[in-house]
Design an enzyme around this catalytic site. Sequence first.
Site, PDB file in Angstrom:
ATOM      1  N   SER A 182       0.792  -1.229   0.000  1.00 36.81           N
ATOM      2  CA  SER A 182       0.000   0.000   0.000  1.00 36.81           C
ATOM      3  C   SER A 182       0.821   1.273   0.000  1.00 36.81           C
ATOM      4  O   SER A 182       0.309   2.327  -0.393  1.00 36.81           O
ATOM      5  CB  SER A 182      -0.948  -0.001   1.205  1.00 36.81           C
ATOM      6  OG  SER A 182      -0.223  -0.066   2.419  1.00 36.81           O
ATOM      7  N   HIS A 210      -6.099  -3.683  -1.382  1.00 35.94           N
ATOM      8  CA  HIS A 210      -5.896  -2.593  -2.343  1.00 35.94           C
ATOM      9  C   HIS A 210      -5.998  -3.075  -3.790  1.00 35.94           C
ATOM     10  O   HIS A 210      -5.377  -2.497  -4.679  1.00 35.94           O
ATOM     11  CB  HIS A 210      -4.537  -1.931  -2.106  1.00 35.94           C
ATOM     12  CG  HIS A 210      -4.496  -1.059  -0.894  1.00 35.94           C
ATOM     13  ND1 HIS A 210      -4.899   0.258  -0.907  1.00 35.94           N
ATOM     14  CD2 HIS A 210      -4.115  -1.323   0.380  1.00 35.94           C
ATOM     15  CE1 HIS A 210      -4.756   0.776   0.302  1.00 35.94           C
ATOM     16  NE2 HIS A 210      -4.282  -0.154   1.099  1.00 35.94           N
ATOM     17  N   LYS A 241     -12.602  -0.108   1.125  1.00 35.06           N
ATOM     18  CA  LYS A 241     -11.829   0.628   0.131  1.00 35.06           C
ATOM     19  C   LYS A 241     -12.636   0.700  -1.167  1.00 35.06           C
ATOM     20  O   LYS A 241     -13.605   1.439  -1.229  1.00 35.06           O
ATOM     21  CB  LYS A 241     -10.451  -0.006  -0.043  1.00 35.06           C
ATOM     22  CG  LYS A 241      -9.569   0.158   1.198  1.00 35.06           C
ATOM     23  CD  LYS A 241      -8.190  -0.406   1.019  1.00 35.06           C
ATOM     24  CE  LYS A 241      -7.242  -0.044   2.150  1.00 35.06           C
ATOM     25  NZ  LYS A 241      -7.693  -0.452   3.496  1.00 35.06           N
TER      26      LYS A 241
END
Length: 392
Positions: A182, A210, A241
């Site tokens: 990340s 991610h 996310k």
Amino acid sequence: MFADTRREIRAEIDKIRADGLFKAERVIDSPQGSSIEVGGTEVLNFCANNYLGLADDPRVIEAAKEALDRWGYGLASVRFICGTQDVHKELEQRVSSFLGTEDTILYSSCFDANGGLFETLLDAQDVVISDELNHASIIDGIRLSKAKRLRYRNRDMADLETQLKASGDARRRLIATDGVFSMDGYLAPLADICELADRYGAMVMVDDSHAVGFVGPTGRGTPELHGVMDRVDIVTGTLGKALGGASGGYTSGRREIIDLLRQRSRPYLFSNSVAPAVVGASLKVLDLLERGDDLRARLRENTAWFRERMTSLGFDILPGDHPIVPVMIGDAARASRMADLLLGKGIYVIGFSYPVVPVGKARIRTQLSAAHTPADLEHAADAFGAARDELG
């Protein structure tokens, strides 16, 4: 009795400030989105995990409202007592179908998913081999387990093989890696990892927080991108996310592993169920992802344009094609000052420094969203150039 401790803590905080590492929390006065209000001023947000721009999508918000009306605000219980509704089981089945796995278990967060994985699956007879740049939740989860802990250099397959050879006497071996790291936006070489795992009889665990929703041809994440969906044993991830930006996490994978987690994983057994509104909204997000590629395509276009433009302006951008676009600064205080200057120019970003990244590797981690317009991208790039000129 706290007086001495108070002085010690204050001195520690003062040193954090003096070193330029203090992390202030800015207050946002609006919903999350590509633009937000801070202190009464509208600014463009370039540091959210809102990759697909769904955090304030009206369709997602409406689904959350409908879930509130039907399922209530919360369960006031854990799953095995009276905290499981049909909608929780439906989301677990949908995540499994989306990721191509056998089963899924929901958690309050991906941090909890990782925190409850390793101690449940591994004991002193076993070994976990972890990439050195894995997320803090993986590191902390491994610390809770009694397994022997080995590390390999970031994405270094020769070093991973060395650790696999050194752990041949273990009952179980588990390779743990982020799908996307990340702070850098780099992807794990999952095909090579799976080859080594097959060769040495190890399992593979990937935290794909991610990636799920937008990486891979249909957004199934890094295992899909690398063609190893059937070879990864465990995938952990977040609903917070790309999948709407709220909260909640999951572990997905081999059915027997998920069955064991339901019986023994402490964060699952001792945390309240994911709120029904989050579950309902997450189901809507999966509907949107399976319906078309427009959001993923827009995110890819935005990422490519911004990376090219920032590079042409002479910024040190870590290579890749992920929407995490780190602008390398080096000095922590300078990164913080640049972030402050950018806020004044209408761009919300944050300077990242130690202990989030290594000393001397401070950066501004920009993150692109499908919700950013071409004008947003142009404004951000121009603002970076102007802020750099002011800093000298």
